[in-house]
Design an enzyme around this catalytic site. Structure first.
Site, PDB file in Angstrom:
ATOM      1  N   CYS A   1      61.458 -29.205 -87.705  1.00 21.86           N
ATOM      2  CA  CYS A   1      62.826 -29.424 -87.242  1.00 21.86           C
ATOM      3  C   CYS A   1      62.932 -29.457 -85.722  1.00 21.86           C
ATOM      4  O   CYS A   1      63.716 -30.240 -85.165  1.00 21.86           O
ATOM      5  CB  CYS A   1      63.748 -28.352 -87.813  1.00 21.86           C
ATOM      6  SG  CYS A   1      63.233 -26.656 -87.423  1.00 21.86           S
TER       7      CYS A   1
ATOM      8  N   HIS B   1      65.523 -22.481 -87.994  1.00 26.80           N
ATOM      9  CA  HIS B   1      65.829 -23.914 -87.952  1.00 26.80           C
ATOM     10  C   HIS B   1      66.310 -24.276 -86.554  1.00 26.80           C
ATOM     11  O   HIS B   1      66.778 -23.416 -85.797  1.00 26.80           O
ATOM     12  CB  HIS B   1      66.910 -24.242 -88.987  1.00 26.80           C
ATOM     13  CG  HIS B   1      67.128 -25.701 -89.205  1.00 26.80           C
ATOM     14  ND1 HIS B   1      66.116 -26.559 -89.582  1.00 26.80           N
ATOM     15  CD2 HIS B   1      68.261 -26.463 -89.102  1.00 26.80           C
ATOM     16  CE1 HIS B   1      66.605 -27.773 -89.699  1.00 26.80           C
ATOM     17  NE2 HIS B   1      67.902 -27.748 -89.409  1.00 26.80           N
TER      18      HIS B   1
ATOM     19  N   ASP C   1      72.211 -32.769 -87.015  1.00 28.38           N
ATOM     20  CA  ASP C   1      70.965 -32.190 -87.497  1.00 28.38           C
ATOM     21  C   ASP C   1      70.026 -33.331 -87.906  1.00 28.38           C
ATOM     22  O   ASP C   1      70.162 -33.901 -88.997  1.00 28.38           O
ATOM     23  CB  ASP C   1      71.207 -31.261 -88.686  1.00 28.38           C
ATOM     24  CG  ASP C   1      69.971 -30.463 -89.061  1.00 28.38           C
ATOM     25  OD1 ASP C   1      68.893 -30.758 -88.510  1.00 28.38           O
ATOM     26  OD2 ASP C   1      70.085 -29.541 -89.895  1.00 28.38           O
TER      27      ASP C   1
END
Length: 674
Positions: A427, A471, A487
Site C-alpha cells: 500500500c 495501511h 486510497d
C-alpha cells in the site's frame, strides 16, 4: 540460634520457582548475563543431585564481581528499569549458591515475589496474570515445604496448602482492589526511548508497512456504542506524512515548520490546538459513531482515531491541523481514551500559502519519468484535482500492477522504478506514487498512515486491530471540499479494503509465498472460535481490571453511594470489611484442629483398635505402660500390642531424617492385624 537446614524437597520447589518467575522478564535481560544465570541454575541443580560442591567464599565473590562487570558493560552507569530488574534477577540466581539454611531459603522466596512484581511492569495481560498467579502458588508451596516435617513432604500436600491460602486471599484482595483509593504513582522510572514498541513510525520508506504487515502484535482495540462501521470504512488515522526527500516520507512538527517557513506561521495555533477548532481550520458536526479505544503500549505519542480527528476531546492530547490526534506523553502503558464523536463537515477554508507549499514540495531532479506521466494525465483530464485522482486510479487499475507483501528493492528513483519497472508493491508504494504524481502538477497531497479494518467481535462490539492491519493511503486538497481521501489500493486490490488482509491472503488475492501453516491452523473453525473467545475475556480483563484507575473508581463510588463526597463512606466500608475478614480469620484459626503427622495417625488407629477390644488408654499413660497393662489383662493381645509399640517407637525416634518406609509399612500392617 542456628537456622535449621533447608530440606531437599523445599530446595526443589525453589529451583522450579526460580526458573518460572524469571521467564516473564527474560526478554529485558542482556544476553551477556544469560550464561551466568544458566550456570548458577545448573550448578545448584548438580548440588541437589549430590554431584556438585558448594562454591567457596572466594568463588562466590568472583561470581558477584563478574555479574557486576557484565551488567555495567551492558547498561552503563545510567539507571534504568531494565538495569534494576537485571540486578534483581542476577542476585536472585546467585543467592541460590549459598542457600543452606531455612533463613536463606526464605530470603530467596521473598526475592522471588519481587521478581514476579517486575513481570507485571511489562505485561498486564490475562494470560500473564494467570501465569504469575501460578508462580505465586509455587513460591507459597516452597515456603510450606520449608516448614513441613520430613515425613509429610509431598507435592500434593504443598499444592493443597498453597491453593487454600490463595483461595482465602481472594475476598480480601477483591475488597482492597475495589475500595482502597487509587492513587497516582509516588515515583516513576522513565522508560528509555529505545523501548518504543513495534508499530508505525513517523518516517516511512517503501517496504516499511509491508514488513509491519507480517506482525500479529496487537495495536489497539476499539469498542463501539451503537452502530459499527463496516470494514471498508474503518480507516484508523494515525500519522500524516507531508515531508519528502526523494527517499523517505515523514511528518512535520511545529519547530520544523517555524524554521522552514519563518514569518509565515504566526502562532502555534496555526498548527495545533487543545480546544475544538472552527475558526480558520474547519467546521464540525456530531459524528455517526461513538467508540472508545484501548491502546497498547507503543512508546509513541500518536493516538489512532476513526477518520479525521476533529477536536482534542481526549484528556492530555492535542489536535493538529493535519486532522490527527497526539498525546502529550508517549504511551508507555495501556491507555483508554474516548475520541469525540464528531466529523469534519467543512474544511474548505482557503489553504494558507505556507501549507500549500508544504504539501506540494518535491526534491529536484528525481523521478523524472513520473513527472512526465503526471503532466500527461493532467493534460488528459484538465485542472480538476478529483478528475486527476480518479485518472491515476484508472492507470493503476488498467496497467499490470500487483499487490504484494514482498515488494522488490527500489533504486534512488523509487517512484520511477515502481511505476515503470517493477510494478509490484504494497500500500505504501501506491500511496507514495499517487502523492508524488499529484504534487508533480502542483496539487497539494500527502500520505496518511494508520490501520485499515480489524477483526470484529460482535458479542462485545469490539474491533481488534493488529499491526498487520497497518495501511497507507493518500489525501489531496480540493478547493471547496478540503482534504479528500484517495486510497490507491482500491484500484489494485479492492479485496484488501473489503475483506481485510487475512481474508485476502486466504483467498489467494495477494502475491507472496506459500501461506504459513500456523496461519492456516489459526483460521480453523474450533481454534478461531477459541481465539475469539479468549480475546473477549482479555478485553474485559483489560477494561474492567487493568484500567480500573482513579477515574473509574471515583465513578463507581459515586454510583454506589450516590454522592460525590464518598471518601468517608469508602473508608467506612473498607474498615467494616477488614474487621469482618479479621474476625472470620480469627474464628477459623481458633477452631482449626491441628493436623496430625503419619505417626500420630498410626497411633490413633492403634488406640481405636485396642478401644474396640475394651482397652482405653488412661490420661498420662505412655505407650509402653499402656501396652504392658493390656498384656496383664490379655497376655496374647498384650504381646502383640508390645510388638507394635516397640516398632512404633523405633519408627518415631529413628536417627534417619527421612521416614523409613519399610518400618512404617510393617507398623501399619501389624496394627491392622490386631
Amino acid at each position: 540460634m542456628t537456622s535449621p537446614a533447608v530440606s531437599r524437597y523445599a530446595t526443589l520447589w525453589l529451583l522450579v520457582a526460580q526458573m518460572m518467575v524469571a521467564l516473564p522478564v527474560i526478554e529485558v535481560l542482556p544476553v551477556s548475563v544469560m550464561p551466568l544465570l544458566v550456570l548458577t541454575l545448573i550448578w545448584r541443580a548438580l548440588i541437589w543431585f549430590g554431584r556438585g560442591v558448594w562454591p567457596s567464599d572466594l568463588l562466590r565473590r568472583l561470581l558477584v564481581t563478574l555479574a557486576l562487570v557484565l551488567i555495567v558493560s551492558s547498561f552503563g552507569l545510567q539507571f534504568s528499569l531494565e538495569l534494576a530488574i537485571t540486578f534483581l534477577v542476577t542476585g536472585y540466581a546467585l543467592k541460590m549458591l549459598e542457600m543452606k539454611t531455612r533463613r536463606d531459603a526464605l530470603v530467596i522466596a521473598y526475592i522471588g515475589f519481587f521478581v514476579i512484581g517486575a513481570g507485571v511492569l511489562y505485561s498486564q495481560s490475562l494470560l500473564q496474570g494467570l501465569y504469575l498467579l501460578l508462580c505465586i502458588a509455587i513460591l507459597v508451596a516452597a515456603i510450606h515445604a520449608m516448614y513441613s516435617p520430613v515425613d509429610e513432604s509431598s507435592i500434593k500436600g504443598s499444592l493443597r496448602f498453597s491453593g487454600s491460602i490463595l483461595l482465602q486471599t481472594i475476598p480480601l484482595t477483591l475488597a482492597l482492589f475495589i475500595f482502597v483509593p487509587r492513587l497516582g504513582p509516588l515515583w516513576a522510572v522513565p522508560w528509555p526511548e529505545s523501548d518504543a514498541k513495534t508499530g508505525l513510525s513517523e518516517k516511512m520508506q517503501p517496504g516499511d508497512v509491508a514488513r509491519l504487515s507480517q506482525s500479529y502484535e496487537l495495536a489497539f482495540r476499539a469498542q463501539f456504542k451503537g452502530a459499527v462501521p463496516p470494514s471498508r470504512e474503518r480507516y484508523w488515522r494515525t500519522l500524516i506524512l507531508d515531508q519528502y526527500d526523494g527517499n523517505q516520507w515523514w511528518q512535520s512538527d511545529l519547530l520544523q515548520l517555524l524554521n522552514q517557513f519563518p514569518g509565515e506561521i504566526d502562532h502555534e495555533r496555526n498548527w495545533q490546538s487543545r480546544s475544538p477548532v472552527s475558526d480558520g481550520w474547519w467546521q464540525i458536526e456530531p459524528g455517526s459513531y461513538e467508540y472508545e479505544v484501548l491502546l497498547e503500549p507503543s512508546g509513541r505519542q500518536w493516538l489512532p482515531v476513526l477518520g479525521p480527528a476533529a477536536s482534542a476531546a481526549v484528556e492530555e492530547s492535542t489536535v493538529l491541523r493535519t486532522l490527527r490526534l497526539e498525546a502529550d506523553k508517549p504511551a508507555n502503558e495501556r491507555r483508554l481514551y474516548k475520541p469525540a464523536s464528531e466529523t469534519v463537515i467543512n474544511n474548505s477554508i482557503s489553504m494558507p500559502s505556507w501549507l500549500s507549499a508544504l504539501n506540494t514540495a518535491l526534491p529536484a531532479g528525481v523521478n523524472m519519468q513520473a513527472r512526465s506521466l503526471a503532466y500527461q494525465l493532467f493534460t488528459e483530464v484538465g485542472q480538476d484535482p478529483l478528475s486527476l485522482g480518479r485518472r491515476i486510479l484508472e492507470y493503476f487499475n488498467q496497467e499490470p500492477f500487483y499487490y504484494t507483501l514482498s515488494p522488490p528493492l527500489m533504486g534512488e528513483n523509487e517512484v520511477d522504478d515502481f511505476l515503470f519497472t517493477y510494478r509490484r508493491g504494497f500500500c505504501e508504494h501506491y500511496a507514495s506514487s499517487f502523492v508524488f504524481l499529484m504534487r508533480s502538477v502542483g496539487i497539494p497531497a500527502r500520505i496518511v498512515t494508520g490501520y485499515l479494518g480489524g477483526e470484529y467481535l460482535p458479542e462485545e462490539k469490539v474491533v481488534r486491530v493488529l499491526q498487520r492491519d497497518a495501511h497507507a493511503w493518500a489525501e489531496i486538497w480540493v478547493e471547496g471540499q478540503g482534504w479528500v481521501r484517495f486510497d490507491p489500493t482500491v484500484a489494485v486490490a479492492p479485496e484488501r479494503i473489503d475483506l481485510g488482509l487475512d481474508e485476502m491472503i486466504e483467498q489467494g488475492g495477494l502475491l507472496q509465498g506459500p501461506i504459513p501453516l500456523a496461519y492456516r491452523f489459526s483460521q480453523s473453525g474450533f481454534l478461531k472460535s477459541f481465539r475469539q473467545g479468549w480475546e473477549r475475556l482479555e478485553y474485559r480483563w483489560q477494561k474492567s481490571v487493568v484500567q480500573y484507575q482513579q477515574e473509574k473508581q471515583q465513578s463507581f463510588m459515586k454510583q454506589l453511594f450516590g454522592t460525590s463526597s464518598y471518601y468517608w463512606q469508602q473508608v467506612g466500608v473498607l474498615g467494616v470489611l477488614l474487621a469482618l475478614f479479621s474476625a472470620l480469620f480469627g474464628l477459623l484459626t481458633f477452631y482449626q484442629k491441628p493436623r496430625k503427622n503419619l505417626h500420630q495417625k498410626a497411633w490413633c488407629q492403634l488406640e481405636r483398635k485396642l478401644a474396640s477390644k475394651g482397652f482405653k488408654r488412661q490420661a498420662g499413660e505412655g505407650p509402653k505402660d499402656f501396652a504392658r497393662r493390656v498384656q496383664v489383662e490379655d497376655p496374647i493381645l498384650g504381646a502383640k500390642a508390645i510388638s507394635v509399640v516397640d516398632l512404633y517407637i523405633q519408627s518415631v525416634y529413628s536417627d534417619n531424617q527421612s521416614l523409613d518406609a519399610t518400618i512404617f509399612d510393617n507398623l501399619i500392617k501389624m496394627i491392622k492385624q490386631l
